[in-house]
Write an enzyme that holds these catalytic residues in place. Structure first.
Site, PDB file in Angstrom:
ATOM      1  N   ASN A 146      -9.233  -2.505  -9.860  1.00 57.24           N
ATOM      2  CA  ASN A 146      -9.079  -1.754  -8.607  1.00 57.24           C
ATOM      3  C   ASN A 146     -10.232  -2.177  -7.699  1.00 57.24           C
ATOM      4  O   ASN A 146     -11.373  -1.794  -7.900  1.00 57.24           O
ATOM      5  CB  ASN A 146      -9.147  -0.250  -8.930  1.00 57.24           C
ATOM      6  CG  ASN A 146      -9.097   0.599  -7.669  1.00 57.24           C
ATOM      7  OD1 ASN A 146      -8.865   0.097  -6.565  1.00 57.24           O
ATOM      8  ND2 ASN A 146      -9.330   1.895  -7.824  1.00 57.24           N
ATOM      9  N   LYS A 185     -10.828  -1.507  -4.710  1.00 57.70           N
ATOM     10  CA  LYS A 185     -11.244  -0.478  -3.746  1.00 57.70           C
ATOM     11  C   LYS A 185     -11.457  -1.133  -2.380  1.00 57.70           C
ATOM     12  O   LYS A 185     -10.775  -2.105  -2.056  1.00 57.70           O
ATOM     13  CB  LYS A 185     -12.478   0.277  -4.246  1.00 57.70           C
ATOM     14  CG  LYS A 185     -12.262   0.866  -5.645  1.00 57.70           C
ATOM     15  CD  LYS A 185     -13.326   1.830  -6.066  1.00 57.70           C
ATOM     16  CE  LYS A 185     -12.988   2.322  -7.469  1.00 57.70           C
ATOM     17  NZ  LYS A 185     -13.959   3.229  -8.010  1.00 57.70           N
ATOM     18  N   HIS A 238      -5.815   8.586  -7.364  1.00 62.38           N
ATOM     19  CA  HIS A 238      -7.208   8.258  -7.654  1.00 62.38           C
ATOM     20  C   HIS A 238      -8.114   9.373  -7.150  1.00 62.38           C
ATOM     21  O   HIS A 238      -7.872   9.950  -6.084  1.00 62.38           O
ATOM     22  CB  HIS A 238      -7.590   6.921  -7.003  1.00 62.38           C
ATOM     23  CG  HIS A 238      -8.850   6.357  -7.589  1.00 62.38           C
ATOM     24  ND1 HIS A 238     -10.099   6.836  -7.273  1.00 62.38           N
ATOM     25  CD2 HIS A 238      -9.055   5.353  -8.488  1.00 62.38           C
ATOM     26  CE1 HIS A 238     -11.014   6.170  -7.957  1.00 62.38           C
ATOM     27  NE2 HIS A 238     -10.399   5.245  -8.703  1.00 62.38           N
ATOM     28  N   GLU A 245     -10.891   9.346  -5.765  1.00 60.39           N
ATOM     29  CA  GLU A 245     -11.493   9.119  -4.448  1.00 60.39           C
ATOM     30  C   GLU A 245     -10.526   9.518  -3.335  1.00 60.39           C
ATOM     31  O   GLU A 245     -10.944  10.023  -2.292  1.00 60.39           O
ATOM     32  CB  GLU A 245     -11.912   7.645  -4.321  1.00 60.39           C
ATOM     33  CG  GLU A 245     -13.162   7.358  -5.159  1.00 60.39           C
ATOM     34  CD  GLU A 245     -13.245   5.928  -5.684  1.00 60.39           C
ATOM     35  OE1 GLU A 245     -12.494   5.061  -5.202  1.00 60.39           O
ATOM     36  OE2 GLU A 245     -14.060   5.686  -6.603  1.00 60.39           O
ATOM     37  N   GLU A 255      -9.557   8.866 -15.725  1.00 61.28           N
ATOM     38  CA  GLU A 255     -10.831   8.441 -15.135  1.00 61.28           C
ATOM     39  C   GLU A 255     -11.711   9.665 -14.903  1.00 61.28           C
ATOM     40  O   GLU A 255     -11.559  10.365 -13.898  1.00 61.28           O
ATOM     41  CB  GLU A 255     -10.587   7.749 -13.796  1.00 61.28           C
ATOM     42  CG  GLU A 255      -9.779   6.462 -13.926  1.00 61.28           C
ATOM     43  CD  GLU A 255      -9.952   5.551 -12.707  1.00 61.28           C
ATOM     44  OE1 GLU A 255     -10.181   4.369 -12.901  1.00 61.28           O
ATOM     45  OE2 GLU A 255      -9.881   6.071 -11.555  1.00 61.28           O
ATOM     46  N   GLY A 293     -18.254   4.663 -11.317  1.00 61.09           N
ATOM     47  CA  GLY A 293     -19.318   4.029 -10.540  1.00 61.09           C
ATOM     48  C   GLY A 293     -20.708   4.558 -10.857  1.00 61.09           C
ATOM     49  O   GLY A 293     -21.661   4.269 -10.154  1.00 61.09           O
ATOM     50  N   SER A 313     -16.874   3.120 -15.311  1.00 59.03           N
ATOM     51  CA  SER A 313     -17.969   2.302 -15.840  1.00 59.03           C
ATOM     52  C   SER A 313     -17.565   1.508 -17.083  1.00 59.03           C
ATOM     53  O   SER A 313     -18.355   1.336 -18.017  1.00 59.03           O
ATOM     54  CB  SER A 313     -19.199   3.166 -16.147  1.00 59.03           C
ATOM     55  OG  SER A 313     -19.640   3.793 -14.974  1.00 59.03           O
TER      56      SER A 313
HETATM   57  P1  13P Z   1     -15.907   1.791 -12.003  1.00 56.92           P
HETATM   58  O1  13P Z   1     -15.333   0.878 -13.028  1.00 56.92           O
HETATM   59  O2  13P Z   1     -16.660   1.092 -10.934  1.00 56.92           O
HETATM   60  O3  13P Z   1     -16.661   2.929 -12.631  1.00 56.92           O
HETATM   61  O4  13P Z   1     -14.623   2.456 -11.234  1.00 56.92           O
HETATM   62  C1  13P Z   1     -13.607   2.959 -11.950  1.00 56.92           C
HETATM   63  C2  13P Z   1     -12.475   3.266 -11.061  1.00 56.92           C
HETATM   64  O5  13P Z   1     -12.555   4.159 -10.250  1.00 56.92           O
HETATM   65  C3  13P Z   1     -11.263   2.446 -11.202  1.00 56.92           C
HETATM   66  O6  13P Z   1     -10.210   3.018 -10.495  1.00 56.92           O
END
Ligand code: 13P
Length: 690
Positions: free
Chosen positions: A446, A448, A533, A535, A605, A611, A651
């Site tokens: 992803n 982003k 997601h 976010e 997640e 992150g 992560s």
């Molecule tokens: P990270 O792997 O950067 O922690 O992000 C995970 C994520 O949100 C994938 O959708």
């Protein structure tokens, strides 16, 4: 080292087992002999006659049965812990007794092996010390004893052993010892047993003389005997060497009234004689005197002399004669000798030319049918050819064979059980493997809002090359911003990477400035879309209802959905993760039909791991993945749940991916930061190869 330990314990166990079986058995088949030995020990501690006969006899049967059974239990490794402790206790007590015997010599022969093997007290101590060491070794590591019979079937061997040995003892008590190890066994020539072979070592004696001269006393031997000026005061003689002792050394028959020694006369007598042996007539069992009288009548008819042998006085002899009407004469012999001749009071022996031809306990005297002619023509008048081999065969048939059959049946049973269990496990393993195979293993990136078009294109090209050179072991998906989709789709043509979008609109079509519909995403060549997601839920306030719309539109337009769920740190700390995830599923995807749901991939997640560099441990992740699968199973059934891929995100890196992916309910990862560099992403993809 470990193998040496195992071998050591098992060698000790066999040594102890075989010794216990032998010593227990030879005592068990001679319960009266063992009882006499117990009486010897009691006499040695000044307790002669304190215990009634029935107690010493029960002790005799009991001790022999315990010893024999412990031996069998050791041999078959039955109740390993308890048995090894009991054996150690037994050996501890026996060793203490043998130390006492060695130091004080209160009893000449310890009786460990009944009459089968005679040991000196020094030999007994040495033997017991060796066995004590073996018992310590076994008791320290009892579980190293290899089992021959599995635990559930051990009770059969245990009960059979105890019943066998107690019944053997009682049978030998009723009749006579099964094996006769004494010098008066059937076939023994008493005169030969009394002979001292030419050249046999003679006993040696040493005499010391005490002489005096001028008021001074001194000791002299024969070699330095002084002149006659010394006057004799005293002398003492001690035996320095035992010399040869014949097997029969105490056989003497005496006429109680005249005092005449009849031994030689009786042994030299040609032809048969019946001898009724009773160490003490006062204690003799008189229940079978009718049968004795019958034999006496037969003896008179056939002109066979018959006499009694006892250590009892005249009064007891007269009492017996009055009670039973016995007309045969009684002679006197030593009680211990008589107890050695036959283990029955009274017992009958048949002598011919000084040889023991037959023996009977008073319970099994020859019947009238057996006494139907001259002895020369009867079976009972011949030395019974029942050899040791026949008797051993009988024990083998009655005891060894059943135990052997039990062991074989048990091994067969254990083997079939093991095979069944192996088959069952194999089946489960295959099923799990199949189920696991049924669902896709996925690593999805992803991006982003991170890469511009050129950077995205460069990354995809690099990935394309790396994965063409080294084919992945899983499905690989890259989910890009909208602006990359069409270009990347062109680059991926026919390559082992699928394409997905990071979002799509919750409206189908129309005046929604800035939005991109599911249909538009699909038209670029993308196959997947990430929805739900955290976010987007957090920053763009996408509610479960909005997400529900988006999911439906995506599926309707032929896109597969990667649906994200996960809890915040506070929710995790409040242990609400399961509840939160289930609610998110129920809010947006649990209304779908099972067929529709087949096109949904779940991505767990945890928001606190995205992150942040903090990963859920593999156990934490596995626990909640299993819960998510069970929630899907509850909603859509087991089959759908088993086919749904559940990815972990947060992560995830090449370093932790192998451990996460090894968990049975984790089917891959949704990768953020580590999906932006080819090497990092490829490292995670390669985790499926480990
Ligand atoms: P990270 O792997 O950067 O922690 O992000 C995970 C994520 O949100 C994938 O959708």
């Amino acid at each position: 080292m470990k193998t040496a330990g195992y071998i050591g314990v098992n060698v000790c166990r066999f040594l102890l087992g075989i010794t216990f079986i032998f010593s227990g058995y030879v005592k068990a088949i001679d319960p009266l002999g063992t009882q006499y030995k117990i009486a010897d020990y009691l006499a040695a501690v000044n307790l002669a006659g304190v215990l009634p006969d029935w107690i010493t006899l029960t002790a005799s049967v009991g001790v022999s049965a315990v010893e024999f059974s412990l031996g069998i239990f050791l041999l078959f490794a039955i109740q390993r812990r308890q048995v090894s402790r009991l054996v150690l206790l037994f050996m501890g007590v026996m060793t203490l007794i043998s130390v006492w015997l060695f130091l004080s010599n209160p009893v000449k022969d310890c009786g460990c092996f009944g009459d089968a093997i005679h040991l000196s007290n020094g030999e007994t101590l040495a033997k017991n010390l060796v066995l004590l060491v073996a018992a310590v070794v076994v008791a320290c590591r009892p579980l190293c004893m290899v089992r021959f019979i599995s635990k559930p079937n051990q009770w059969i061997a245990t009960n059979y052993t105890v019943v066998f040995i107690v019944v053997s003892s009682l049978f030998c008590l009723y009749d006579l010892p099964f094996f006769d190890f004494r010098p008066y066994h059937i076939g023994a020539d008493i005169r030969k047993g009394m002979e001292i072979p030419a050249g046999a070592p003679q006993p040696k004696f040493e005499t010391t003389f005490i002489l005096s001269k001028d008021g001074v006393q001194r000791e002299f031997g024969l070699d330095n005997y002084p002149d006659s000026t010394w006057a004799f005061v005293n002398s003492k003689t001690v035996q320095t060497e035992e010399g040869y002792v014949p097997p029969i050394h105490d056989f003497a028959i005496c006429d109680g009234t005249s005092g005449e020694d009849l031994t030689a006369q009786i042994l030299a007598r040609k032809g048969y004689s019946f001898v009724l042996v009773s160490p003490y007539l006062e204690q003799a069992d008189d229940t079978n005197f009718g049968a004795i009288d019958r034999i006496y009548e037969y003896a008179r008819r056939e002109n066979v002399p018959m006499f009694g042998l006892t250590a009892s006085r005249n009064q007891a002899i007269r009492r017996w004669q009055e009670l039973t009407g016995a007309e045969y004469p009684f002679y006197t012999a030593d009680a211990t000798t008589l107890k050695t001749i036959i283990r029955s009071n009274p017992g009958l022996i048949l002598l011919k030319n000084g040889v023991v031809v037959n023996k009977w306990s008073h319970n099994r005297l020859p019947t009238e049918e057996e006494l139907n002619g001259p002895l020369e023509q009867l079976d009972i008048g011949k030395i019974n050819p029942a050899s040791i081999t026949e008797k051993i065969t009988m024990i083998a048939l009655w005891f060894v064979l059943p135990l052997l059959l039990l062991t074989l049946t048990d091994r067969l049973w254990a083997w079939t059980r093991w095979m069944k269990e192996k088959k069952r496990r194999n089946k489960i393993y295959q099923l799990l493997k199949k189920r696991r195979k049924m669902r896709k293993k996925i690593v999805a990136g992803n991006w982003k809002m991170n890469l511009n078009l050129q950077e995205g294109v460069a990354l995809v090209k690099e990935l394309n090359e790396a994965l063409s050179a080294d084919q992945p072991n899983c499905d690989v998906i890259v989910c890009t911003p909208f602006i990359h989709l069409a270009t990347v789709a062109g680059l991926l043509n026919g390559k082992p990477i699928s394409l997905g979008a990071e979002n799509c609109a919750d409206k189908e079509k129309g005046a929604y400035t800035g939005e991109v519909s599911a249909e538009m995403v699909k038209s670029t060549g993308a196959e997947y879309v990430i929805l739900g997601h955290s976010e987007r839920r957090q920053y763009y306030r996408e509610t479960p209802e909005i997400l529900k719309e988006k999911v439906e539109l995506a599926l309707k337009n032929g896109l597969k959905v990667i649906f994200c769920i996960g809890e915040t740190l506070e929710e995790r700390e409040a242990n609400k993760q399961n509840e939160v995830c289930k609610a998110e599923l129920e809010g947006s995807v649990f209304h779908l039909s099972a067929e529709e749901f087949a096109n949904v991939v779940i991505a767990y997640e945890p928001i606190w791991a995205i992150g942040t560099g903090k990963t859920a441990t593999s156990d934490q992740a596995e626990e909640i993945h299993a819960f998510i699968r069970s929630a899907i199973a509850e909603k859509f059934g087991k089959d759908v749940a088993e086919q749904t891929s559940i990815l972990y995100g947060g992560s995830c890196k090449a370093s932790n991916a192998p451990e996460l992916f090894a968990k049975p309910n984790i089917d891959g990862g949704l990768i953020g930061g580590a999906a932006l560099k080819c090497a990092d992403f490829k490292g995670i993809i390669d985790a499926w190869k480990k």
